[in-house]
Design an enzyme around this catalytic site. Structure first.
Site, PDB file in Angstrom:
ATOM      1  CG  ASP A 247      -9.353   3.212   1.529  1.00 50.82           C
ATOM      2  OD1 ASP A 247      -8.592   3.005   0.557  1.00 50.82           O
ATOM      3  OD2 ASP A 247      -8.963   3.216   2.704  1.00 50.82           O
TER       4      ASP A 247
ATOM      5  CG  ASP B 147      -1.996   0.937   1.271  1.00 50.21           C
ATOM      6  OD1 ASP B 147      -2.020   1.816   0.383  1.00 50.21           O
ATOM      7  OD2 ASP B 147      -2.845   0.855   2.181  1.00 50.21           O
TER       8      ASP B 147
ATOM      9  N   GLY C  59      -5.397   3.566  -7.707  1.00 52.52           N
ATOM     10  CA  GLY C  59      -5.731   3.775  -9.120  1.00 52.52           C
ATOM     11  C   GLY C  59      -5.047   4.969  -9.759  1.00 52.52           C
TER      12      GLY C  59
HETATM   13  C1  GLA Z   1      -5.376   2.322   2.858  1.00 56.69           C
HETATM   14  C2  GLA Z   1      -5.918   1.171   1.995  1.00 56.69           C
HETATM   15  C3  GLA Z   1      -6.915   0.369   2.820  1.00 56.69           C
HETATM   16  C4  GLA Z   1      -6.249  -0.162   4.071  1.00 56.69           C
HETATM   17  C5  GLA Z   1      -5.621   0.970   4.877  1.00 56.69           C
HETATM   18  C6  GLA Z   1      -4.747   0.457   6.003  1.00 56.69           C
HETATM   19  O1  GLA Z   1      -6.356   3.239   3.173  1.00 56.69           O
HETATM   20  O2  GLA Z   1      -6.507   1.660   0.838  1.00 56.69           O
HETATM   21  O3  GLA Z   1      -7.437  -0.694   2.048  1.00 56.69           O
HETATM   22  O4  GLA Z   1      -5.266  -1.101   3.704  1.00 56.69           O
HETATM   23  O5  GLA Z   1      -4.790   1.788   4.041  1.00 56.69           O
HETATM   24  O6  GLA Z   1      -4.148   1.474   6.726  1.00 56.69           O
END
Ligand code: GLA
Length: 395
Positions: free
Chosen positions: A221, A149, A200
């Site tokens: 998210d 991430d 994205g």
């Molecule tokens: C981001 C990701 C989420 C999750 C959080 C964890 O927001 O997009 O899916 O993994 O981090 O902190």
């Protein structure tokens, strides 16, 4: 050109391409990954006990046998690094290797989470500068899936917001960071699904496979609200050509069962994700689950549509205001058809099946009604507010 030469050239080209994207990695997910992820319910408070309970529940409630295999720990497991730089889990995860064994013994696989940045989104330790070391640690623990991430990696550079273009230098650095972890995973020698998460940016679907991604988040998210789920899901129109066996668009994890949507809305969520050949990663507390939510997650036809071996993502055929028609080509000449009502009132949608290439003699299954539909050129089902009629057509 002699045919044999052309054939050899094609084999050489495919070998080079496969070496580039990591064939071992890409063959891990011939269909979109299915499983569970801790984030949408437990957030950063997840514990070893929660993960074991999720694994147990998946065995007991039939999810494993329905195809949900990955048990993915999201952000929040990380502790500090040892003086030699080795990452350790925190107090909530006393022993990752034992946890992996526990999960594997149940016929499931274990996933983990990190960031190319110094810190993850929830401010835990990231992998920046420790990529090879972390990949080796994950392999030694028996990890099968890594969600990587972006989070704070962007802080070091000027990066635009979700869905936007990253500035050129940031874009190149980001691609390099993902490639670096992919190469580290391959070098560590254990097959580990590589899930890119950078929301994205910069049309990741165009370059995700080149940096070794098996799937890549295409959006910001999700949350457990119809409006957010629909915004994300329906925004996927036009992306179908970028998905295929080994590499999938990922519009984020499922919210089915978390309680913020009606049953019609959760059916829309599951249907849309199935049409999109999206990863199906449940995000609810599997220990306390209403049977009607489990029935949505375990619906055999919806899963068959998502997991079809042809590996084609579906797409939007038409939209008339809030009424949308989507189809997904499937193996053996089958087709999935979804009629979505994004409006605020129930609505009769008229669809000409002949125009979709469906002819008399076709077997039409109304997935959520759990019933067969007699063939007729025109169908006029009533679709509830925020609801869907999902059809599985066999010629
Ligand atoms: C981001 C990701 C989420 C999750 C959080 C964890 O927001 O997009 O899916 O993994 O981090 O902190």
């Amino acid at each position: 050109m002699p045919r044999l030469f052309v054939k050899r050239l094609a084999i050489l080209a495919s070998v080079l391409l496969c070496a580039h994207v990591g064939i071992a990695q890409s063959s891990l997910v011939p269909t979109p990954p299915m499983g569970w992820n801790s984030w949408n319910h437990f957030f950063q408070h997840v514990t070893d006990a929660d993960v074991r309970a999720a694994a147990d529940a998946m065995v007991a409630n039939g999810m494993r046998d329905a195809g949900y295999v990955y048990v993915n720990i999201d952000d929040g497991w990380q502790g500090t690094r040892r003086p030699d730089g080795t990452i350790q889990s925190n107090d909530r995860f006393p022993d990752m290797k034992t946890l992996a064994d526990y999960v594997h013994t149940r016929g499931l696989k274990l996933g983990i989470y990190s960031s190319p940045g110094l810190k993850t989104c929830a401010k835990f330790e990231g992998s920046y500068g420790h990529e090879m070391q972390d990949a080796k640690t994950y392999a030694a623990w028996g990890i099968d899936y890594l969600k990587y991430d972006l989070c704070s990696f962007g802080d070091k550079l000027t990066v635009a917001g979700n869905g936007d273009q990253a500035a050129p230098a940031a874009f190149a650095a980001q691609q390099e960071a993902y490639r670096k972890m992919h190469d580290a995973l391959v070098a560590a020698g254990r097959p580990i699904v590589f899930s890119l998460c950078q929301y994205g940016m910069s049309n990741v679907w165009e370059w995700g496979p080149e940096v070794g991604g098996n799937l890549w988040r295409t959006t910001g998210d999700i949350s457990d609200k119809y409006d957010r789920m629909a915004l994300i899901g329906f925004s996927q129109a036009g992306l179908s050509r970028y998905a295929g066996p080994g590499h999938w668009n990922d519009p984020d994890m499922l919210e089915v069962g978390n309680g913020g949507m009606t049953l019609d809305e959760y059916r829309t969520h599951m249907s849309l994700w199935a049409i999109l050949a999206a990863p199906l990663l449940a995000g609810n507390d599997l220990r306390h689950m209403k049977p009607e939510h489990l029935a949505i997650l375990e619906n055999k036809d919806a899963i068959a549509i998502d997991q079809d071996s042809l590996g084609k993502q579906g797409d939007r055929v038409s939209a008339l205001g809030p009424y949308e028609l989507w189809t997904k080509p499937m193996s053996h000449g089958r087709t999935a058809i979804a009629l979505f009502n994004r409006g605020e009132l129930a609505h009769t949608m008229r669809v000409n099946l002949r125009e979709l290439g469906i002819s008399p003699g076709a077997h039409i299954r109304n997935v959520w009604a759990n019933a067969d539909l007699p063939f007729s050129d025109i169908i006029n089902p009533i679709i509830p507010k925020h609801g869907v009629v999902l059809l599985l057509v066999t010629r």
